[in-house]
Write an enzyme that holds these catalytic residues in place. Structure first.
Site, mmCIF file in Angstrom:
data_model
loop_
_atom_site.group_PDB
_atom_site.id
_atom_site.type_symbol
_atom_site.label_atom_id
_atom_site.label_comp_id
_atom_site.label_asym_id
_atom_site.label_seq_id
_atom_site.Cartn_x
_atom_site.Cartn_y
_atom_site.Cartn_z
ATOM 1 N N HIS A 76 55.225 35.191 89.064
ATOM 2 C CA HIS A 76 56.317 35.403 88.098
ATOM 3 C C HIS A 76 56.018 34.771 86.740
ATOM 4 C CE1 HIS A 76 57.636 31.312 89.414
ATOM 5 N NE2 HIS A 76 58.172 31.249 88.205
ATOM 6 N N ASP A 107 54.778 35.294 95.606
ATOM 7 C CA ASP A 107 54.784 34.734 94.254
ATOM 8 C C ASP A 107 53.527 33.932 93.932
ATOM 9 O OD1 ASP A 107 55.657 34.221 91.718
ATOM 10 O OD2 ASP A 107 57.194 32.786 92.273
ATOM 11 N N SER A 175 56.302 26.026 87.368
ATOM 12 C CA SER A 175 55.914 27.059 88.324
ATOM 13 C C SER A 175 54.404 27.266 88.323
ATOM 14 C CB SER A 175 56.602 28.380 87.975
ATOM 15 O OG SER A 175 57.993 28.284 88.155
#
Length: 227
Positions: A76, A107, A175
């Site tokens: 993402h 992801d 992330s």
């Protein structure tokens, strides 16, 4: 005249020594030393990622998995992105290309840069040995503050969704960064946080993808490239 010079020189040296600043020895406790050692060892293998997207910039973190510039991050972070830039710990900036990525549930993504010299890489751990209550560390780039270290514990292991839950502070920009054990091994890839204010800030509920999933993804990506 010579005898005066002979006497003056030792006096000057003695005077300088008298006012010299003594070396300061800092003693860290065991837990502090673990944090320091892990950070100083692993941070050179962590990068900041910025991808231009239609409505702005998507920022995240990445882990260098091969010395020739292969980087593991969250899909993402680079989804819908173009003109991807990677900044290493020493400020070197590189353009990156997407090598492979998985869907939303997993992801994970691999991107590639072409470094001028071999890069330091992360150490892989074994996420199957993770225990609730185990100390963990996270390194990331929250809100653009590159190379930020936080610590916490594994709060829960969600076997149904295959996620490691932690209270180590993970915020936007983290992330794709590593969740580490006390040996400096990556046991998870930080993915997301849960927060009543629409995931704007951290309240101690964060999630990481087990590193064993990432290792399988990297292996499959390399096999498909060879094929």
């Amino acid at each position: 005249m010579n005898w005066r010079k002979t006497l003056v020189i030792p006096l000057i040296v003695t005077s300088c020594l008298a006012f010299a600043t003594p070396a300061i020895s800092v003693n860290y406790d065991r837990d502090e030393q673990i944090n320091i050692t892990v950070y100083e060892t692993i941070n050179p293998a962590i990068v900041a990622i910025e991808a231009q997207i239609d409505n702005g910039v998507s920022a995240g973190t990445g882990c260098i998995v091969s010395s020739d510039g292969l980087i593991l991050t969250g899909s993402h972070v680079i989804d819908g992105g173009h003109d991807i830039e990677v900044t290493t710990h020493n400020g070197q900036v590189y353009k990156a290309e997407i090598v492979s990525k998985m869907g939303k549930n997993k992801d994970l993504a691999l991107i590639k840069i072409s470094p001028k010299k071999p890069l330091q890489t992360i150490k892989f751990g074994d996420s199957s040995t993770c225990k609730v209550g185990q100390k963990v560390l996270a390194i990331g780039n929250p809100f653009g503050f590159s190379g930020t270290l936080t610590q916490g514990i594994i709060s829960r292991i969600d076997h149904t969704k295959n996620k490691i839950q932690t209270d180590a502070a993970i915020n936007p920009g983290c992330s794709g960064g590593p969740l580490l054990n006390s040996s400096g091994e990556v046991i998870g890839i930080n993915q997301s946080i849960y927060n009543p204010d629409n995931n704007i800030s951290n309240i101690g509920i964060g999630f990481a993808i087990p590193i064993n999933d990432a290792k399988k993804f990297i292996q499959l990506s390399r096999l498909s490239k060879k094929g």
